[in-house]
Write a protein that holds these residues in place. Structure first.
Motif: not given
Length: 92
Positions: A63-65, A73-74, A76
């Motif tokens: 999760a990049t956030e 969230r976000n 990958h």
């Protein structure tokens, strides 16, 4: 009294997910034609930073956030066969 002062804010502890930098090689695409230069092109090297949400034999999901309320969230997903190196990072 302001109505906001009456609301009790409950802080949730953020689960500590490991933070990493992943070096990986991505697939590339040339939609036009094949030529001799194409075989000499290097693979696309990528770097992704994120919180490890899931790890299996085939993939790692980052999760990049991440937020103070425990929401991430976000997402990958990186296939493990594409990963060159995983660098653990320290939080500030």
């Amino acid at each position: 009294m302001d109505w906001r002062a009456k609301i009790k804010v409950e802080k949730r502890k953020t689960p500590k997910k490991p933070l990493v930098l992943i070096e990986w090689e991505d697939a590339s695409n040339n939609n036009y034609y094949w030529d001799d230069e194409e075989k000499e092109k290097p693979l696309c090297k990528c770097h992704t930073v994120g919180f490890v949400m899931h790890r299996s034999q085939k993939k790692i999901v980052l999760a990049t956030e991440g937020f103070d309320d425990g929401v991430y969230r976000n997402l990958h997903t990186i296939p493990k066969r594409m990963i060159v190196k995983i660098h653990p990072l320290k939080r500030a």
